[in-house]
Design an enzyme around this catalytic site. Sequence first.
Site, short mmCIF file in Angstrom:
data_model
loop_
_atom_site.label_atom_id
_atom_site.label_comp_id
_atom_site.label_asym_id
_atom_site.label_seq_id
_atom_site.Cartn_x
_atom_site.Cartn_y
_atom_site.Cartn_z
N SER A 1 -0.97 0.48 11.35
CA SER A 1 0.05 -0.57 11.39
C SER A 1 0.13 -1.30 10.06
O SER A 1 1.21 -1.70 9.63
CB SER A 1 -0.22 -1.55 12.53
OG SER A 1 -1.50 -2.11 12.43
N GLU A 2 -1.03 -1.49 9.38
CA GLU A 2 -1.03 -2.07 8.04
C GLU A 2 -2.14 -1.50 7.18
O GLU A 2 -3.22 -1.13 7.68
CB GLU A 2 -1.19 -3.60 8.09
CG GLU A 2 0.06 -4.37 8.45
CD GLU A 2 0.15 -4.70 9.91
OE1 GLU A 2 1.23 -5.11 10.37
OE2 GLU A 2 -0.87 -4.52 10.61
N SER A 3 -1.86 -1.44 5.89
CA SER A 3 -2.85 -1.13 4.85
C SER A 3 -2.73 -2.23 3.79
O SER A 3 -1.63 -2.72 3.53
CB SER A 3 -2.59 0.24 4.21
OG SER A 3 -2.66 1.27 5.18
N HIS B 1 -3.96 -9.71 11.50
CA HIS B 1 -5.18 -8.90 11.48
C HIS B 1 -5.47 -8.31 10.10
O HIS B 1 -6.64 -8.21 9.70
CB HIS B 1 -5.16 -7.85 12.61
CG HIS B 1 -4.75 -6.47 12.22
ND1 HIS B 1 -3.44 -6.05 12.21
CD2 HIS B 1 -5.49 -5.40 11.85
CE1 HIS B 1 -3.40 -4.78 11.85
NE2 HIS B 1 -4.62 -4.36 11.63
#
Length: 274
Positions: A44-46, A75
């Site tokens: 979902s994110e990096s 997060h």
Amino acid sequence: MREFQQVDVFTSTPYLGNPVAVVLDGSGLSTEQMQRFARWTNLSESTFLLPPTTADADYRVRIFTPTTELPFAGHPTLGSCHAWLSTAPSAGDTIVQECGAGLVTIQRVDGRLAFAAPPLVRSGPVDDPLVTRIAEVLRLDREQIVDVQWVDNGPGWVAVLLADADAVLAVRPGNAENLYIGVAGPHPPGSPEAFEVRAFFPVNGTTVEDPVTGSLNASLAEWLLRTGRVTAPYVARQGTVLGRAGQVHVSTDTEGAIWIGGDTVTCVTGHVRL
């Protein structure tokens, strides 16, 4: 080769929270290179840690989904801070992160990392046609929705309150189109967690569910606390339907600020070629 960590957030047990990929030195990388890596991880994110541009911050972070860059996300903030702390063992209990949304204060609270909830950019009631559409997306009868409010702190969240946690767990959404929908319902009194939370939003034309969502829980907390539906501190559970066991710890300080905290644990360490 650049040092890399994959950190699980909102859990103390590896692989039961929400993972974020963190490149500990993003210096010299172009936006295209960062976006390519985020697309490849398919998380979902990096994130990419960089030197701060202001003396008021400890580090700077850029946050990418597989398709775009975000000014802030919950997060990834906690996971990035967890990774940065592994390189700064003498850091104090208050850390300042620089990101696209500005400076974000992070503290160690009860042994966990917590960020100060950002202010809402949109709040208040939702008009009836949109409530009807949200009910259709969630495949609910309008009467099953207890309340709906805008709780937008950036992504565009609209919050839906249901009667209880079981009703939240039973939701099987359809196409969310362009809506970012958070659904919450209370657990029975005396339960370890006060609320069950789920988050739905569109990605490439399909609806996805986020395992554990810091930004949504931050905006939900503002609404639930302000309307007296819960008192702080409390714990929200998220990710149950996805086989996760995320726990979001919500607290307030003497000045009324809301803090969103969670355990963080490193699951993968190594190096990546970028």
